[in-house]
Design an enzyme around this catalytic site. Structure first.
Site, PDB file in Angstrom:
ATOM      1  N   ARG A  82       2.653 -11.923 -17.765  1.00 52.12           N
ATOM      2  CA  ARG A  82       1.223 -11.911 -17.440  1.00 52.12           C
ATOM      3  C   ARG A  82       0.391 -12.285 -18.657  1.00 52.12           C
ATOM      4  O   ARG A  82       0.550 -11.713 -19.734  1.00 52.12           O
ATOM      5  CB  ARG A  82       0.824 -10.508 -16.964  1.00 52.12           C
ATOM      6  CG  ARG A  82      -0.660 -10.210 -17.029  1.00 52.12           C
ATOM      7  CD  ARG A  82      -1.289 -10.155 -15.681  1.00 52.12           C
ATOM      8  NE  ARG A  82      -2.701  -9.825 -15.768  1.00 52.12           N
ATOM      9  CZ  ARG A  82      -3.251  -8.743 -15.243  1.00 52.12           C
ATOM     10  NH1 ARG A  82      -2.495  -7.880 -14.591  1.00 52.12           N
ATOM     11  NH2 ARG A  82      -4.545  -8.531 -15.335  1.00 52.12           N
ATOM     12  N   ARG A  91      -3.908 -14.330 -11.911  1.00 52.73           N
ATOM     13  CA  ARG A  91      -2.784 -13.650 -12.567  1.00 52.73           C
ATOM     14  C   ARG A  91      -1.545 -13.763 -11.692  1.00 52.73           C
ATOM     15  O   ARG A  91      -1.647 -13.722 -10.471  1.00 52.73           O
ATOM     16  CB  ARG A  91      -3.090 -12.186 -12.872  1.00 52.73           C
ATOM     17  CG  ARG A  91      -3.334 -11.248 -11.711  1.00 52.73           C
ATOM     18  CD  ARG A  91      -4.707 -11.251 -11.061  1.00 52.73           C
ATOM     19  NE  ARG A  91      -5.826 -11.062 -11.962  1.00 52.73           N
ATOM     20  CZ  ARG A  91      -6.293  -9.861 -12.307  1.00 52.73           C
ATOM     21  NH1 ARG A  91      -5.787  -8.771 -11.800  1.00 52.73           N
ATOM     22  NH2 ARG A  91      -7.311  -9.762 -13.122  1.00 52.73           N
ATOM     23  N   ASP A  94      -0.420  -8.322 -10.954  1.00 54.48           N
ATOM     24  CA  ASP A  94      -1.332  -7.246 -11.337  1.00 54.48           C
ATOM     25  C   ASP A  94      -0.818  -5.994 -10.644  1.00 54.48           C
ATOM     26  O   ASP A  94      -0.528  -6.024  -9.446  1.00 54.48           O
ATOM     27  CB  ASP A  94      -2.744  -7.593 -10.833  1.00 54.48           C
ATOM     28  CG  ASP A  94      -3.796  -6.567 -11.214  1.00 54.48           C
ATOM     29  OD1 ASP A  94      -3.696  -5.967 -12.309  1.00 54.48           O
ATOM     30  OD2 ASP A  94      -4.742  -6.371 -10.420  1.00 54.48           O
ATOM     31  N   ASP A  96      -1.896  -2.027 -10.269  1.00 61.93           N
ATOM     32  CA  ASP A  96      -2.933  -1.028 -10.561  1.00 61.93           C
ATOM     33  C   ASP A  96      -2.544   0.327  -9.974  1.00 61.93           C
ATOM     34  O   ASP A  96      -2.021   0.400  -8.859  1.00 61.93           O
ATOM     35  CB  ASP A  96      -4.268  -1.450  -9.947  1.00 61.93           C
ATOM     36  CG  ASP A  96      -4.860  -2.685 -10.621  1.00 61.93           C
ATOM     37  OD1 ASP A  96      -4.549  -2.928 -11.795  1.00 61.93           O
ATOM     38  OD2 ASP A  96      -5.637  -3.390  -9.955  1.00 61.93           O
TER      39      ASP A  96
HETATM   40  N1  PH2 Z   1      -8.032  -8.563  -7.998  1.00 60.61           N
HETATM   41  C1  PH2 Z   1      -9.071  -8.645  -8.805  1.00 60.61           C
HETATM   42  C2  PH2 Z   1     -10.284  -9.383  -8.469  1.00 60.61           C
HETATM   43  N2  PH2 Z   1     -10.271  -9.918  -7.151  1.00 60.61           N
HETATM   44  N3  PH2 Z   1      -9.287 -10.330  -5.075  1.00 60.61           N
HETATM   45  C3  PH2 Z   1      -8.255 -10.194  -4.231  1.00 60.61           C
HETATM   46  N4  PH2 Z   1      -8.318 -10.705  -3.004  1.00 60.61           N
HETATM   47  N5  PH2 Z   1      -7.111  -9.528  -4.603  1.00 60.61           N
HETATM   48  C4  PH2 Z   1      -6.983  -8.985  -5.855  1.00 60.61           C
HETATM   49  O1  PH2 Z   1      -5.935  -8.376  -6.160  1.00 60.61           O
HETATM   50  C5  PH2 Z   1      -8.065  -9.110  -6.762  1.00 60.61           C
HETATM   51  C6  PH2 Z   1      -9.222  -9.796  -6.322  1.00 60.61           C
HETATM   52  C7  PH2 Z   1      -9.040  -7.986 -10.123  1.00 60.61           C
HETATM   53  O2  PH2 Z   1      -8.000  -7.121 -10.288  1.00 60.61           O
HETATM   54 MG    MG Z   2      -6.597  -5.252 -10.255  1.00 61.05          MG
HETATM   55 MG    MG Z   3      -4.875  -4.416 -13.269  1.00 56.98          MG
END
Ligand code: PH2
Ligand code: MG
Ligand code: MG
Length: 162
Positions: A82, A91, A94, A96
């Site tokens: 990443r 990315r 990710d 979280d």
């Molecule tokens: N993550 C973000 C910002 N925007 N949009 C979608 N559809 N999915 C994501 O995982 C995402 C995002 C920042 O972490």
């Molecule tokens: Mg995120």
């Molecule tokens: Mg994150």
């Protein structure tokens, strides 16, 4: 052992393979993956000019403390190459931390429950699929209730597992 929920997202490269790779890397002596949602294809939110995402949510059980869990997911993101270029931008992976049991944590490094999840269909739809009755420890709302109040945001559930 604690139960936690993690959100996964990818919008670069082989998105499906990236989700699968991440969940395989999570499985370890300290983390067991209990449930995986379907994969959702979702329009980018917040930073709009970027490719569509694949998103999913997993429920895990873990012996790690919250900061250790955060370090582990960061390490997996790093191992997967990443690059942190643009905040909220494209990315390959990710990961979280959405919830850690019913804990409420607010440090400079880690805020749990994840502060923006309550507005994001790309998190709440997969969460409500695997844990519709899980209650947000601060608002007391279930995943289904949080979802019910949100406008459409360009999400569709795919019939693939990962
Ligand atoms: N993550 C973000 C910002 N925007 N949009 C979608 N559809 N999915 C994501 O995982 C995402 C995002 C920042 O972490
Ligand atoms: Mg995120
Ligand atoms: Mg994150």
């Amino acid at each position: 052992m604690k139960t936690a929920f993690l959100a996964l997202g990818s919008n670069i490269g082989d998105r499906e393979a990236n989700l699968r790779d991440a969940v395989n890397r999570l499985e370890s002596d300290e983390i067991g993956v209990l449930r995986r949602s379907s994969v959702y294809e979702t329009a980018p939110q917040e930073l709009l000019d970027q490719p569509w995402f694949l998103n999913a949510v997993v429920q895990i059980e873990t012996s790690l403390f919250p900061m250790q869990l955060l370090q582990r997911v960061r390490e997996i993101e790093r191992q997967m190459g990443r690059q942190r270029v643009t905040p909220k931008g494209p990315r390959n992976i990710d990961i979280d931390v959405l919830f850690y049991g019913r804990s409420v944590i607010a440090t400079a490094e880690l805020v749990v429950p994840h502060p923006r999840m309550t507005q994001r269909r790309f998190v709440l739809e997969p969460l409500a699929e695997i844990a519709p009755d899980f209650r947000h420890p601060v608002t007391g709302k279930t995943a289904s209730e949080m979802l019910a109040g949100l406008e459409p945001q360009g999400t569709r559930r795919l019939s693939i597992t990962f």
